[in-house]
Enzyme design. Sequence first.
Site, PDB file in Angstrom:
ATOM      1  CG  ASP A 308      67.308 107.489  19.112  1.00  0.00           C
ATOM      2  OD1 ASP A 308      67.147 108.730  19.066  1.00  0.00           O
ATOM      3  OD2 ASP A 308      66.396 106.708  19.392  1.00  0.00           O
ATOM      4  CD  GLU A 527      62.506 109.358  23.270  1.00  0.00           C
ATOM      5  OE1 GLU A 527      63.674 109.139  23.612  1.00  0.00           O
ATOM      6  OE2 GLU A 527      62.208 110.183  22.378  1.00  0.00           O
TER       7      GLU A 527
END
Length: 765
Positions: A308, A527
Amino acid sequence: MKKQMINIGFFAILLFTTVSAFSQSGVKVERIKEVESLLEKMTLEEKVGQMAQITLDKFRESADPVKLDEEKLREGLVKYKIGSILNTMKNRARTPEEWHYIISTIQEVATEETRLGIPVVYGIDAIHGTTYTAGATLFPQQIGMAATWNRELVRNGAEISAYETRASSIPWNFSPVLDMGRDPRWPRIWETFGEDVYLTSEMGMQMVKGYEGKDNDVDDPTHVASCLKHFLGYGVPFSGKDRTPAWIPEMELRERHLPSFEAAIDAGAHSIMVNSGLINGIPTHADHYLLTEVLKGELGFQGVVVTDWADIGNLHGRDHVARTQKEAVKLAVNAGIDMSMIPYTFEFCDRLVELVNEGEVPMSRINDAVRRILNMKYKLGLFDTPVTDYKDYPKFGSDEFEQVAYNSAKESITLLKNKDKVLPLSKEVKVLVTGPNANTMRPLNGGWSYSWQGELVDEFTEEYSTILEAIQSKIGKENVTYVPGVEYDLSTKKYNVEIPGDLEQVTAAAADVDYIILAIGENSYTEKPGDLHSLRLSENQIELAKTAIATGKPVIAVLNEGRPRVIGEFVSDLDGLLQAYLPGNMGGLAVADVLFGDVNPSGKLPYTYPMHVNTLMTYDYKPSEHQKKMAGMYDYESDFAIQFPFGYGLSYTEFEYSDLQLSTNNLSGDETLKISVKVTNSGDRKGKEVVQLYTSDLYASITPDVKRLRRFEKIEIEPGESQTVSFELTAKDLAFVNRKLNKVTEPGEFEVTVGGLKEKFEYTK
């Protein structure tokens, strides 16, 4: 996992292991030979470049948001031999024509100006439709798709997303999310399929098949390579905050978090993205056990493992397990990382070349990683067709596709309360619409919509209806009064900043209407920006709800939120309550159609809705988590205090269950247990019902969960009619992970529950 054998006697001994590994996913021998031939020609620098993924921002002209700086592009692709580029948070939606220019420019340099002409693989987060292309079809977010409990809709949505992503010239999609949404504090729960292992596994498999095609034929220009994320255990951080440590015993890791990934790997997924956090103190990006021994060994995964965002660098700068950035690269690559989402510098390449030359990273590890990357590129057809053309996709953004998005939205909406059958409303009434979610498209779509945080949604959605606009179209503007009451502050990047309105205006406006529709919930986020300190709905919105209720008019609330915010302070005083989740561009229309009876709601909760901020339970809890007050004892408030249970959802009709039948009450060995139940629509209108089958292991060597979802089927029944729904179970379906980390089914008594009906059976080996 079964591996088919291929006759490869004419191959060199060196290729035998490679051919055996790739045969599982149906790779033709000729393609394997092409990959190996290319691999043999590559220099170390060219191999390392294939393992690097750089953000598109790195190659932009500063003066033009779309035009690429070809000198910067040559630095990346020719000098550093970069093999992959991705979209980023700084990007915004582009037209298919703009995407075609961007991808064509990249591939022209990669294929014509590099020594070996290896095409770039471009990746993007198209997580609920092709979310970065203007005019694309946007679906409900995954949590809403889970609420449909409709496998066909999930698969069709993924097929359309793949088609429109390829129409944008992009072949690789960072989706689906297979993390378990078991903690409503976590800001990414809406990107999941909810809290249940089986539901997530089933929907994940459908999404992979939709993206990749029935036979994972991703060279078909209407399919894309999927990317499962985020391996593993990302969704249950101890603090509830994104990218923070999780503490998960390996029994739990294997029982709850591994199965959805295993199912999607078996379905043929081509890539996996790694958990950005830590499990038991170990950053997943440095975890050789999880990435190599479990993922690539036990599960036999042959695809690409990609990091990621900037997570190799985090091993040094954030997690402090690597003393230098160079050591961080060593740890990650040796752990099993194949491609690094760097994303801004080329230093990863220099460091990895040095590490190989110094003997710190073996060439075998480099070859394994590059082989996986090249294999995916060949399978995507990039060597033959590096760029697809939007002109070849006439269905892009079509009415046909939007109908599927609408169907998904309407089936996701979940009716949680309907006091005295206040819903559906007559179209002859007058209503007051209020709340911060009433007249904006942004919270209908949520994050990853036209931009990372979804803040640009309103710029792209003029043709669609907000909840307010859809209600006005349904019953006429003259019958709708709108007073915001509370609005989101769009001048700040923080998603949860609100501007309170004049609540006295709400009270005054209520005098002239029959009903109040209260559109509340959350603004768009994802997020870290979505982290919060309390799961309780905001104070401003609670006061708005109480003000509306105090008018004495019937209040119907529409929850438009990414996670279940606590509403216990006023929910008992509501007359009606809909959960809309994040339903996408067609969500406003779907909400209005449910409110006024053009659609009979059929959504079911994919998570347990909490009653208090400290009762964050899941339906599959242990018996000791529900201890009622005992005579002569204090009440420790340890009861199972929830607002609404997992799998719950009302309808405008009634369904009755009867005649639960088991083919045997003594299951043994590998026998199949056949289960049937009769479902009758005893109401006066057609409706859809989700038939849910649960089992309970009554006694086991490890305290069993009170129940587990094992099967489900969504059916449609005409009023007055009945359907018999059948399921099959084997002993394998009843298994659990024991203390030795083995999956076992122990002999003993089990209970089957369907629609409130229960039957028991005995299992013997």
